[in-house]
Design a protein around this motif. Structure first.
Motif, mmCIF file in Angstrom:
data_model
loop_
_atom_site.group_PDB
_atom_site.id
_atom_site.type_symbol
_atom_site.label_atom_id
_atom_site.label_comp_id
_atom_site.label_asym_id
_atom_site.label_seq_id
_atom_site.Cartn_x
_atom_site.Cartn_y
_atom_site.Cartn_z
ATOM 1 N N LEU A 67 -40.862 -68.029 -76.883
ATOM 2 C CA LEU A 67 -41.331 -66.284 -77.593
ATOM 3 C C LEU A 67 -43.097 -66.121 -77.609
ATOM 4 O O LEU A 67 -42.996 -65.217 -77.898
ATOM 5 C CB LEU A 67 -40.632 -65.891 -78.497
ATOM 6 C CG LEU A 67 -39.172 -65.919 -78.599
ATOM 7 C CD1 LEU A 67 -38.582 -65.639 -79.808
ATOM 8 C CD2 LEU A 67 -38.546 -64.984 -76.850
ATOM 9 N N VAL A 77 -41.398 -54.148 -79.402
ATOM 10 C CA VAL A 77 -40.855 -55.754 -80.035
ATOM 11 C C VAL A 77 -40.734 -55.183 -81.991
ATOM 12 O O VAL A 77 -41.786 -54.614 -82.584
ATOM 13 C CB VAL A 77 -41.809 -57.196 -80.068
ATOM 14 C CG1 VAL A 77 -41.706 -58.135 -80.884
ATOM 15 C CG2 VAL A 77 -41.548 -57.633 -78.751
ATOM 16 N N LEU A 80 -40.314 -60.651 -84.625
ATOM 17 C CA LEU A 80 -40.298 -62.147 -83.730
ATOM 18 C C LEU A 80 -40.485 -63.404 -84.693
ATOM 19 O O LEU A 80 -41.132 -63.737 -85.325
ATOM 20 C CB LEU A 80 -41.995 -61.779 -82.828
ATOM 21 C CG LEU A 80 -42.536 -63.459 -82.101
ATOM 22 C CD1 LEU A 80 -40.959 -63.571 -81.363
ATOM 23 C CD2 LEU A 80 -43.621 -63.425 -81.758
ATOM 24 N N LEU A 88 -35.206 -63.202 -81.730
ATOM 25 C CA LEU A 88 -36.235 -61.949 -81.829
ATOM 26 C C LEU A 88 -35.276 -60.567 -81.911
ATOM 27 O O LEU A 88 -34.566 -60.683 -81.478
ATOM 28 C CB LEU A 88 -36.428 -61.533 -79.912
ATOM 29 C CG LEU A 88 -37.603 -60.765 -79.930
ATOM 30 C CD1 LEU A 88 -39.028 -60.702 -80.762
ATOM 31 C CD2 LEU A 88 -37.868 -60.846 -78.145
ATOM 32 N N TRP A 90 -36.179 -56.124 -80.679
ATOM 33 C CA TRP A 90 -36.643 -54.900 -80.284
ATOM 34 C C TRP A 90 -35.647 -53.965 -79.671
ATOM 35 O O TRP A 90 -34.837 -54.633 -80.645
ATOM 36 C CB TRP A 90 -36.982 -55.838 -79.047
ATOM 37 C CG TRP A 90 -36.098 -56.063 -77.540
ATOM 38 C CD1 TRP A 90 -35.607 -54.921 -76.482
ATOM 39 C CD2 TRP A 90 -35.039 -57.597 -77.659
ATOM 40 N NE1 TRP A 90 -34.499 -55.480 -75.912
ATOM 41 C CE2 TRP A 90 -34.658 -57.091 -76.312
ATOM 42 C CE3 TRP A 90 -34.645 -57.860 -78.630
ATOM 43 C CZ2 TRP A 90 -33.138 -57.997 -76.134
ATOM 44 C CZ3 TRP A 90 -33.898 -59.648 -77.681
ATOM 45 C CH2 TRP A 90 -33.365 -59.442 -77.068
ATOM 46 N N LEU A 172 -41.844 -64.461 -74.247
ATOM 47 C CA LEU A 172 -41.155 -63.069 -74.705
ATOM 48 C C LEU A 172 -41.332 -61.772 -74.246
ATOM 49 O O LEU A 172 -39.424 -61.901 -73.887
ATOM 50 C CB LEU A 172 -41.984 -62.445 -75.827
ATOM 51 C CG LEU A 172 -41.357 -61.496 -76.445
ATOM 52 C CD1 LEU A 172 -42.233 -61.368 -77.827
ATOM 53 C CD2 LEU A 172 -41.637 -60.262 -75.916
#
Length: 233
Positions: A67, A77, A80, A88, A90, A172
């Motif tokens: 990531l 995003v 995180l 994650l 988003w 990521l």
């Protein structure tokens, strides 16, 4: 000015011997003298094998690389957790996306207008929710059921026979791209536990959206969840 160069000196060498048939290979270990010449040949010991295995173990590197963004952190995003087993969160803006459907559903594959979506994923599972607005969501932004088949009540996605294989050192960007592909390239087939994520017939809603390419997703059909964004963080 002399550049700061890291010099490496040979420490040891391994030679692998093989025989015909199904005999196991034989590994011989050599120390290296100050001139870089191999000396003291002997069979590879258990301690030496363990030291070699530790040197070749890439799991620590993979955990640190997981990531990690390839550049500036993308604006979409929301949260995180870059640990080895991290996750994650988003979001994606409203878009038209091609969806695929199982034959049993009786719906042709096609482009469908979608609302803004919030995604939460780790290496093994995915949750997805919808938004009524188009702006970047904030901590108190309410979440709605995402308008898709194959979703559980709490937003988890049933991936069916899709083999999810997220790389242990995925960046990521690779992580997001992989989950988008897994989700949008799978075949939607049915409601799970009779969970209809919208306040109308989802089948008919899709048909109408595919027939009218100028129509945006009617967010008034979205059903609310008890969650707000910060519940996912």
């Amino acid at each position: 000015m002399t550049p700061n160069v890291q010099l490496y000196q040979p420490k040891a060498a391994l030679i692998v011997f093989t025989a015909s048939g199904f005999a196991a290979p034989y590994i011989e270990y050599y120390d290296m003298d100050e001139r870089g010449c191999p000396v003291n040949p002997h069979p590879l010991t258990v301690r030496e094998a363990q030291s070699l295995a530790k040197a070749l173990d890439t799991r620590e590197y993979a955990g640190k690389a997981f990531l990690r963004p390839e550049g500036v952190l993308p604006d979409n995003v929301l949260h995180l957790d870059p640990s080895e087993n991290g996750s994650l969160v988003w979001y994606t803006k409203p878009q038209r996306q091609k969806l695929y459907f199982a034959e049993s559903l009786g719906l042709e594959n096609g482009m469908v207008a979608l609302p803004a979506l919030v995604w939460k994923a780790n290496k093994k599972e995915l949750q997805i929710f919808a938004l009524k607005g188009i702006a970047k969501p904030k901590a108190e932004t309410p979440l709605y059921h995402a308008p898709f088949f194959n979703l559980y009540q709490k937003g988890y996605v049933c991936m069916g026979t899709v083999n999810v294989a997220i790389k242990s050192a995925a960046s990521l960007e690779e992580f997001i791209s992989a989950w988008h592909a897994y989700f949008f390239e799978s075949y939607f087939s049915h409601h799970i536990n009779e969970h209809n994520p919208v306040g109308v017939n989802l089948f008919n809603l899709y048909k109408g959206l595919m027939a009218d390419t100028e129509k945006t997703f009617p967010t008034d059909t979205l059903r609310p969840t008890p969650l707000i964004l910060k519940n996912l963080l």
